[in-house]
Design a protein around this motif. Structure first.
Motif, PDB file in Angstrom:
ATOM      1  N   ASN A   4      -3.830  -1.810  -0.176  1.00 60.61           N
ATOM      2  CA  ASN A   4      -3.523  -0.767   0.790  1.00 60.61           C
ATOM      3  C   ASN A   4      -3.854  -1.228   2.202  1.00 60.61           C
ATOM      4  N   VAL A   5      -3.071  -0.770   3.166  1.00 61.21           N
ATOM      5  CA  VAL A   5      -3.388  -1.001   4.567  1.00 61.21           C
ATOM      6  C   VAL A   5      -4.366   0.087   4.991  1.00 61.21           C
ATOM      7  N   VAL A   6      -5.563  -0.322   5.394  1.00 61.51           N
ATOM      8  CA  VAL A   6      -6.622   0.638   5.696  1.00 61.51           C
ATOM      9  C   VAL A   6      -6.795   0.764   7.201  1.00 61.51           C
ATOM     10  N   SER A   7      -6.694   1.972   7.710  1.00 61.54           N
ATOM     11  CA  SER A   7      -6.940   2.201   9.129  1.00 61.54           C
ATOM     12  C   SER A   7      -8.432   2.052   9.397  1.00 61.54           C
ATOM     13  N   PRO A   8      -8.803   1.387  10.489  1.00 58.47           N
ATOM     14  CA  PRO A   8     -10.236   1.243  10.799  1.00 58.47           C
ATOM     15  C   PRO A   8     -10.893   2.567  11.176  1.00 58.47           C
ATOM     16  N   ASP A   9     -10.069   3.603  11.385  1.00 57.13           N
ATOM     17  CA  ASP A   9     -10.594   4.898  11.833  1.00 57.13           C
ATOM     18  C   ASP A   9     -10.977   5.824  10.690  1.00 57.13           C
TER      19      ASP A   9
END
Length: 199
Positions: A4-9
């Motif tokens: 998964n592409v994980v948002s740093p936020d």
């Protein structure tokens, strides 16, 4: 490996699944409800591997965790227990029963059929990070198998067939015999160890 592409936020989303033999039906049912509720809330049906950054499990929880990481729906994993449970949990004859209740062949055949005999821990078909726990009975400590490429043991472990790791983690003492397979060390030299349930 596809992850998964994980948002740093946002916080990381972790799913941990315990063991329990045929009681794996209980967490499988819970996972079905989680999946249904998340689909209803978001209006976007997705397998749980797309909703969690790491799925971990031990014993029967390893069976569920590996299946989810491969993109299987929770109902498919529930059906694994319903359809294959009677064959897997068919008691061995005495005197073998003094050592373990159930034979290894049926569960190994089912794991190979569900996960694929050639699917490895580093396979691209794993759609999120997974963590499977087994106890190295040869050395006497718990081992953590993960497809996280930053893990120090990933280079050696990534070629291990996934079904071997799941079988090792589900080898609950007195229920199934221990499971042996080769694990490469940091130099790439394979060493064969005996594994049991990670609980």
């Amino acid at each position: 490996m596809s992850t998964n592409v994980v948002s740093p936020d946002r916080p990381r989303r972790l799913l941990s699944i315990d063991g329990g033999g045929l009681c794996g039906l209980i967490p499988a049912q819970v996972l079905m409800l989680i999946e249904q509720q998340l689909d209803a809330l978001t209006g976007d049906p997705q397998p749980l591997c797309n909703r969690f950054d790491l799925i971990g499990g031990t014993s029967t929880g390893a069976i569920l965790a590996a299946g989810l990481a491969l993109g299987l729906k929770a109902v498919e994993l529930r059906d694994f227990y319903v359809n294959f449970g009677p064959a897997i949990f068919k008691k061995v004859f005495l005197p073998e029963r003094l050592w373990h209740k159930y034979p290894s062949e049926p569960i190994e055949e089912r794991l190979k059929s569900v996960y694929g005999e050639a699917t490895t821990l580093g396979d691209a078909s794993l759609r999120t990070k997974v963590l499977l726990v087994a106890k190295n009975a040869t050395l006497g400590n718990n081992w953590f198998f993960t497809n996280n490429p930053t893990n120090r043991f990933y280079t050696g472990n990534k070629r291990i067939p996934l079904w071997h790791i799941v079988r090792a983690s589900s080898a609950a003492p007195t229920y199934f015999p221990p499971h042996s397979f080769a694990v490469p060390d940091e130099t790439g030299e394979p060493h064969t160890y005996e594994f049991i349930d990670g609980e």
